[in-house]
Motif scaffolding. Structure first.
Motif, PDB file in Angstrom:
ATOM      1  N   UNK A 172     -28.148  -7.741   1.450  1.00  0.00           N
ATOM      2  CA  UNK A 172     -29.322  -8.259   2.150  1.00  0.00           C
ATOM      3  C   UNK A 172     -29.222  -9.753   2.385  1.00  0.00           C
ATOM      4  N   UNK A 173     -28.764 -10.484   1.364  1.00  0.00           N
ATOM      5  CA  UNK A 173     -28.569 -11.932   1.510  1.00  0.00           C
ATOM      6  C   UNK A 173     -27.492 -12.226   2.543  1.00  0.00           C
ATOM      7  N   UNK A 174     -26.426 -11.417   2.520  1.00  0.00           N
ATOM      8  CA  UNK A 174     -25.339 -11.601   3.485  1.00  0.00           C
ATOM      9  C   UNK A 174     -25.822 -11.357   4.912  1.00  0.00           C
ATOM     10  N   UNK A 175     -26.645 -10.338   5.105  1.00  0.00           N
ATOM     11  CA  UNK A 175     -27.138 -10.029   6.441  1.00  0.00           C
ATOM     12  C   UNK A 175     -28.084 -11.120   6.946  1.00  0.00           C
ATOM     13  N   UNK A 176     -28.862 -11.708   6.052  1.00  0.00           N
ATOM     14  CA  UNK A 176     -29.724 -12.825   6.460  1.00  0.00           C
ATOM     15  C   UNK A 176     -28.877 -14.016   6.909  1.00  0.00           C
ATOM     16  N   UNK A 177     -27.803 -14.297   6.171  1.00  0.00           N
ATOM     17  CA  UNK A 177     -26.912 -15.401   6.547  1.00  0.00           C
ATOM     18  C   UNK A 177     -26.247 -15.113   7.884  1.00  0.00           C
ATOM     19  N   UNK A 178     -25.802 -13.869   8.068  1.00  0.00           N
ATOM     20  CA  UNK A 178     -25.150 -13.495   9.323  1.00  0.00           C
ATOM     21  C   UNK A 178     -26.134 -13.557  10.487  1.00  0.00           C
ATOM     22  N   UNK A 179     -27.345 -13.085  10.288  1.00  0.00           N
ATOM     23  CA  UNK A 179     -28.332 -13.102  11.373  1.00  0.00           C
ATOM     24  C   UNK A 179     -28.655 -14.526  11.791  1.00  0.00           C
ATOM     25  N   UNK A 180     -28.741 -15.440  10.821  1.00  0.00           N
ATOM     26  CA  UNK A 180     -29.003 -16.847  11.157  1.00  0.00           C
ATOM     27  C   UNK A 180     -27.851 -17.418  11.973  1.00  0.00           C
ATOM     28  N   UNK A 181     -26.613 -17.057  11.601  1.00  0.00           N
ATOM     29  CA  UNK A 181     -25.442 -17.549  12.330  1.00  0.00           C
ATOM     30  C   UNK A 181     -25.417 -17.011  13.755  1.00  0.00           C
ATOM     31  N   UNK A 182     -25.747 -15.743  13.940  1.00  0.00           N
ATOM     32  CA  UNK A 182     -25.696 -15.137  15.270  1.00  0.00           C
ATOM     33  C   UNK A 182     -26.811 -15.638  16.172  1.00  0.00           C
ATOM     34  N   UNK A 183     -27.981 -15.903  15.591  1.00  0.00           N
ATOM     35  CA  UNK A 183     -29.078 -16.414  16.419  1.00  0.00           C
ATOM     36  C   UNK A 183     -28.793 -17.805  16.959  1.00  0.00           C
ATOM     37  N   UNK A 184     -27.855 -18.515  16.309  1.00  0.00           N
ATOM     38  CA  UNK A 184     -27.488 -19.858  16.773  1.00  0.00           C
ATOM     39  C   UNK A 184     -26.427 -19.818  17.861  1.00  0.00           C
ATOM     40  N   UNK A 185     -25.881 -18.627  18.146  1.00  0.00           N
ATOM     41  CA  UNK A 185     -24.829 -18.488  19.153  1.00  0.00           C
ATOM     42  C   UNK A 185     -25.418 -18.102  20.510  1.00  0.00           C
ATOM     43  N   UNK A 186     -24.695 -18.386  21.597  1.00  0.00           N
ATOM     44  CA  UNK A 186     -25.109 -17.849  22.900  1.00  0.00           C
ATOM     45  C   UNK A 186     -25.165 -16.327  22.847  1.00  0.00           C
ATOM     46  N   UNK A 187     -26.055 -15.749  23.625  1.00  0.00           N
ATOM     47  CA  UNK A 187     -26.265 -14.300  23.595  1.00  0.00           C
ATOM     48  C   UNK A 187     -24.968 -13.528  23.834  1.00  0.00           C
TER      49      UNK A 187
END
Length: 287
Positions: A172-187
């Motif tokens: 769950x912690x890993x997915x939160x970190x990954x989601x934050x990283x992806x939201x910072x990227x272009x779509x």
């Protein structure tokens, strides 16, 4: 045959071919620094008698100017027939492309990964005629990325690590970190990894948490697709109206091109041509 969630791990390397070069040191793989990676045609092109559409093949160039071919497969369980398949595939592709060939097996199960690491040998025991030593990446040697800075630095690696640790208490912690990283990227960069992670977690409870985290990205994709379809429908309708007003009759092939086109830019291009074209053929000809 591997299950669909495992196919997603292979496809991460199609999205980011340079990932292997960044992973190799973490896995203890003694490959010289890789300076260039080029995807090759999938084995599904018929180039191999053991073709599998879930393979990925990469052409690697190292800092020492050595050229290698890397075959990547996923494995979800022990299968006594697979080692022979791997050896056959590596030997065939080595002889076909005349490139030193290595194999990377991706596993989301530590027991399967340790089994896959065993050398594959054929022939007398002393010495065997042929021995294959696969590279293996799995939960036993690829740690789960839970740090947000680390996930931002390498989103593809963070996604792959989450795919390999779907039942880890810290996923769950890993997915939160990954989601934050992806939201910072272009779509265009974020969505493939979002989708592949979703596919890989399909059989695990973590998938629900992932979908809740990435719901804004999913909605954005749906909005973009609906918007593009609306633009295409409008441009197509305008094109057909102009053609009708000018008395142009479209043959079957032309009408099929118009009705089958879903790219707003192309349809608008045809629309502009339709205003001044002397014949319907001028609208669709290449210039």
């Amino acid at each position: 045959m591997t299950s669909p969630p495992h196919h997603a791990m292979v496809r991460v390397f199609q999205h980011d071919p340079d990932l292997f070069g960044r992973m190799a040191p973490r896995l203890g793989i003694a490959v010289p620094a890789i300076v260039e990676t080029t995807p090759l045609l999938s084995a599904a092109d018929g180039s191999s008698p053991v073709a599998c559409r879930w393979n990925t093949q990469l052409h690697l160039k190292t800092a020492g100017r050595e050229e290698l071919q890397l075959l990547i497969e996923a494995q979800d369980r022990r299968d006594p027939d697979k080692p022979m398949h791997w050896a056959h595939h590596v030997a065939y592709m080595w002889s076909r492309r005349r490139l030193a060939t290595c194999l990377l097996i991706l596993c989301a199960d530590a027991e399967t990964a340790r089994w896959a690491e065993q050398p594959v040998s054929s022939g007398p025991a002393q010495p065997p005629a042929l021995t294959l030593h696969p590279f293996v990446a799995g939960p036993h040697n690829l740690p789960l990325v839970t740090d947000q800075d680390e996930a931002r630095a390498d989103p593809a690696l963070a996604a792959l690590s989450a795919m390999m640790h779907p039942a880890d208490p810290a996923v769950g912690t890993a997915l939160k970190a990954l989601s934050a990283a992806l939201r910072a990227l272009p779509h265009v960069l974020a969505y493939p990894l979002t989708d592949l992670t979703d596919q890989a977690l399909a059989l695990h409870p973590a998938r629900r948490a992932w979908r809740e985290l990435m719901l804004p990205v999913v909605r954005e994709k749906e909005y973009r697709r609906a918007h593009a379809e609306a633009l295409a429908d409008s441009a197509r309708e305008s094109l057909l109206l102009v053609l009708g007003e000018r008395g142009f009759h479209l043959d079957e092939d032309m009408r099929r091109r118009v009705t089958g086109c879903h790219a707003p830019g192309i349809l608008r291009h045809w629309l502009l041509r339709a205003v001044t074209a002397r014949t319907p053929q001028e609208i669709f000809e290449d210039r």
